[in-house]
Design a protein around this motif. Structure first.
Motif, PDB file in Angstrom:
ATOM      1  N   PHE A 170       4.823  11.368   3.075  1.00  8.13           N
ATOM      2  CA  PHE A 170       4.119  10.858   3.956  1.00  8.13           C
ATOM      3  C   PHE A 170       5.176   9.726   4.454  1.00  8.13           C
ATOM      4  O   PHE A 170       6.306   9.525   4.122  1.00  8.13           O
ATOM      5  N   ILE A 179      -7.243   8.003   0.917  1.00  8.32           N
ATOM      6  CA  ILE A 179      -6.310   8.993   0.378  1.00  8.32           C
ATOM      7  C   ILE A 179      -6.758   8.542  -1.033  1.00  8.32           C
ATOM      8  O   ILE A 179      -6.751   7.033  -1.434  1.00  8.32           O
ATOM      9  N   SER A 180      -7.213   9.371  -2.195  1.00  8.81           N
ATOM     10  CA  SER A 180      -7.162   8.957  -3.472  1.00  8.81           C
ATOM     11  C   SER A 180      -6.939  10.259  -4.398  1.00  8.81           C
ATOM     12  O   SER A 180      -6.680  11.273  -3.853  1.00  8.81           O
ATOM     13  N   ALA A 221       1.799   2.487  -3.461  1.00  9.90           N
ATOM     14  CA  ALA A 221       0.934   3.254  -4.143  1.00  9.90           C
ATOM     15  C   ALA A 221       0.986   4.836  -3.459  1.00  9.90           C
ATOM     16  O   ALA A 221       0.616   5.701  -4.388  1.00  9.90           O
ATOM     17  N   LEU A 222       1.111   4.912  -2.496  1.00  9.52           N
ATOM     18  CA  LEU A 222       1.358   6.390  -1.851  1.00  9.52           C
ATOM     19  C   LEU A 222       2.466   7.089  -2.541  1.00  9.52           C
ATOM     20  O   LEU A 222       2.420   8.358  -3.001  1.00  9.52           O
ATOM     21  N   PRO A 241       0.778  -1.183   0.025  1.00 10.05           N
ATOM     22  CA  PRO A 241      -0.084   0.002  -0.164  1.00 10.05           C
ATOM     23  C   PRO A 241       0.792   1.315   0.011  1.00 10.05           C
ATOM     24  O   PRO A 241       0.633   2.210  -0.733  1.00 10.05           O
ATOM     25  N   LEU A 242       2.015   1.346   0.669  1.00 12.24           N
ATOM     26  CA  LEU A 242       2.661   2.694   0.779  1.00 12.24           C
ATOM     27  C   LEU A 242       3.477   2.811  -0.441  1.00 12.24           C
ATOM     28  O   LEU A 242       3.758   4.015  -0.855  1.00 12.24           O
TER      29      LEU A 242
END
Lengths: 68, 68, 68, 68, 68, 68, 68
Positions: free
Chosen positions: F32, F67-68, F6-7, F3-4
């Protein structure tokens, strides 16, 4: 004595557990760990005046308010 | 016995899980971990009187109140 | 002095514990740990004007607001 | 099997995620970690009867109630 | 300077502590730790317009909003 | 992919962040970390129908829903 | 850049901090740590339309929503 020692003394004894959602569950204490996860045997609680019974119930420790 | 041993004894058995949001989910316990994350198979819960069914459901452990 | 030293000085002394759910429990402090889990002896609290008594009560630390 | 293995089996599959604030988000599971942080692709949720769509959405794990 | 250094400068000084349940407690700061557990001496707070006094009070750190 | 990751792909891109208190904040993602602490640049949110603007805003990770 | 670097750039600058209980506190940022514990100097917040002032205020990090 540490608080968990007091729980150790309650093993196989009848206890009353109050949870953060207001539920009170009674039963024989069969197991606990450092998170205060609990297992009660022959457990019961009242739900709208009706007693619900369980052979065994696992309670997540972070829900516990007190044990006596 | 530790509380997680009690969960181990419930593997492949039907269980009832109460969550902190009041939901009650029933199904066969297929997996758990130290966070009390759970996987239930052939699971169902009632939503406004309608039964919802799932082949498999993953429950986040910090939502669990009790398992029986 | 660290805060837990102050708790150490209260061992075997009468204390008043306020919990996050508003309960106030009184008793003799028998044990504490770094999570502020507590054991009180000869404990009591009021419930709707009725005093409830316990030989011993275990309080989960994350419920504690203050101890005095 | 551990619960996270069950999530691994859902990679690239359509999932439904219920969050603690009541939201239900649907999409294809692209990533997860031990905190249950999730990434969904082609995701959508209903907001007051209107469907909102996202190419990709990151969900913080501590908001998750269940995944199925 | 780190935030805990600022607390160190307040040792033996009068402080005001606001808690998450809205309570404001005043007293002399005698001890603190990294969890922001606090001990106040000659402490007091108002409860329905009545001042309650304590020789010493232990405040659990996770209840603290601010200290000044 | 985790997931990170993706950030990481969203760095310097415009994002929408929903917080647990219902606030929606828009801005360019500048930073982030593993706690999902975020820094947005040229950020804004609506407060009672009035748009509030910030050159830079730091969001504490435990407030993030998505978050998107 | 990591989020805490952005906080480092704000040292000795005026900041606005929104807390989870809705309070907004303004002041000069003097210190922070990885928990987002903060120290503000010449701080103030409004309480029922009255501005309260503090030479120095320590804010517990887990209360922070955003800093700008």
């Amino acid at each position: 004595m540490k608080p968990l020692d007091a729980l150790g003394n309650l093993l196989n004894e009848p206890v009353m557990v109050k949870l953060k959602n207001g539920m009170i569950i009674k039963g024989k204490l069969k197991a606990f760990d450092i998170h205060i996860n609990l297992v009660l045997e022959n457990a019961s609680y009242e739900d709208n005046g009706v007693e619900k019974k369980f052979n065994q119930i696992f309670l997540r420790g972070d829900m516990v308010v007190f044990i006596s």
